[in-house]
Write a protein that holds these residues in place. Structure first.
Motif, short mmCIF file in Angstrom:
data_model
loop_
_atom_site.label_atom_id
_atom_site.label_comp_id
_atom_site.label_asym_id
_atom_site.label_seq_id
_atom_site.Cartn_x
_atom_site.Cartn_y
_atom_site.Cartn_z
N VAL A 252 0.85 -1.19 0.00
CA VAL A 252 0.00 0.00 0.00
C VAL A 252 0.88 1.24 0.00
N THR A 253 0.58 2.18 -0.88
CA THR A 253 1.33 3.44 -0.95
C THR A 253 0.44 4.65 -0.69
N ALA A 260 -3.55 2.16 6.85
CA ALA A 260 -2.29 2.90 6.87
C ALA A 260 -2.07 3.64 8.18
N ALA A 261 -3.13 4.11 8.80
CA ALA A 261 -2.99 4.90 10.02
C ALA A 261 -2.38 4.10 11.16
N VAL A 272 7.03 5.25 -0.97
CA VAL A 272 6.47 5.37 0.37
C VAL A 272 5.59 4.15 0.64
N CYS A 273 5.89 3.44 1.71
CA CYS A 273 5.12 2.26 2.09
C CYS A 273 4.77 2.36 3.56
N PHE A 274 4.04 1.35 4.04
CA PHE A 274 3.59 1.36 5.43
C PHE A 274 3.97 0.02 6.07
N GLN A 275 4.84 0.13 7.08
CA GLN A 275 5.33 -1.06 7.76
C GLN A 275 4.40 -1.44 8.90
N LEU A 276 4.06 -2.75 8.97
CA LEU A 276 3.22 -3.24 10.04
C LEU A 276 3.92 -3.08 11.38
#
Length: 336
Positions: A252-253, A260-261, A272-276
């Motif tokens: 997800v970008t 994402a939040a 730009v990515c979202f790390q768990l």
């Protein structure tokens, strides 16, 4: 609440199942022990039900069964067991020397019901291991995940929201070779011939140890680390971040994505990515954790983990047969 299995039901459980009940009593509510042919299902949270309802049939009993689904399932299961044994050359026609120990064998089927009330039958060819005299085998042990490690494993899975499944090793012990000459007598309904055994069989006192030694080498070769606290726990943590993925499996970008939040925004491979994140909002890297209980295994991993297909391909290449199943049954228990 803690509910222990009392003397009235332990006769229906083997030692591994009793141990597993006691392992889980501090993690789940053990709600009910069912002796009915149909598992009792409860959908409340944090409830683990134990299904001890099963029936075992010998070859002689199966031969006298009326034609029907059960007899057909037993016959198909037996053929599947024998085909699996023959695939890996489990016996040879070498004659035993005078005075050699010859172990008897038997074939039987076990009937269980699944969550959706489907008939499940498993056949097994086993050695009558209680006839192995002391001194004919070496050190004996079995890979049994201990209570503290089991509790920690479930806690890690929950805290980090890991994917979890059940890996069932198929004909596990037969994958381990025998290092000393051993002879068996096949059941009369399978010919009754005397054969030299080339692989470990269920029922042999040394079989669990030899199987554990084999998978320990396999796991270590893949790069898993064996826990110092419990030798039945293995893990591997990569340097790659566990990313939030969309429905197509792509990172997800978009910051407006619903998940994402709750993630940590990072730059990965120029995007730009979202790390768990896991417990205490600590960022997660791709991880796999294994908990071995004889020939069953809990397998936990971060979502979208590339290590998972690599691991499964690796053990397949090592001629290990297995199935990957949802964690609905584990050690004869129904988990909801």
């Amino acid at each position: 609440p803690r509910h222990f299995v009392g003397p009235s039901v332990t006769g229906s459980l083997d030692h591994g199942e009793i141990a597993m009940v006691n392992i889980l009593h501090s993690t789940f509510i053990i709600n009910q022990v069912s002796h009915s042919p149909t598992p009792v299902l409860v959908r409340d949270e944090d409830i683990c039900l134990i299904n001890v309802a099963q029936s075992t049939y010998s070859l002689s009993v199966i031969s006298k069964m009326p034609d029907g689904p059960l007899k057909l399932a037993c016959e198909e299961s037996i053929q599947l067991e024998l085909d699996g044994l023959n695939e890996i050359c489990w016996v040879s026609d070498a004659n035993p020397p005078p005075g050699a120990l010859i172990l008897d064998t038997k074939v039987f089927c076990t009937e269980k019901m699944t969550l959706d009330d489907m008939l499940k039958v498993k056949a097994r060819c086993v050695v009558l291991g209680f006839r192995q005299p002391e001194g004919s085998y070496g050190v004996t042990e079995a890979p049994i995940l201990m209570e503290p490690a089991m509790n920690c494993l479930f806690a890690i899975i929950a805290a980090n929201d890991l994917d979890v499944c059940h890996i069932d090793w198929k004909q596990a012990f037969i994958s381990a070779p025998i290092d000393s000459p051993t002879w068996i007598r096949l059941p009369q309904r399978l010919g009754g011939a005397i054969k030299r055994l080339l692989r470990q069989l269920y029922g042999m006192k040394q079989a669990p140890k030899e199987f554990h030694s084999l998978i320990n080498r396999t796991f270590t070769e893949f790069g898993l680390t064996q826990s110092k606290s419990d030798p039945c726990v293995y893990f591997k943590i990569s340097d790659d971040p566990a990313l939030l993925l969309d429905s197509s499996g792509q990172p997800v970008t978009d910051p407006s994505h619903p998940g994402a939040a709750a993630c940590l925004q990072i730059e990965h491979n120029g995007s730009v990515c979202f790390q768990l994140v896991g417990a205490d909002n600590a960022p997660l890297n791709h991880t796999i954790i294994l908990g071995q209980f004889v020939d069953d295994m809990l397998f936990a991993s971060t979502p979208g983990n590339p290590l998972v297909p690599q691991f499964l391909s690796f053990i397949t290449a090592k001629q290990q047969k297995y199935t990957v199943e949802p964690l609905q049954f584990f050690l004869n228990m129904t988990v909801t």
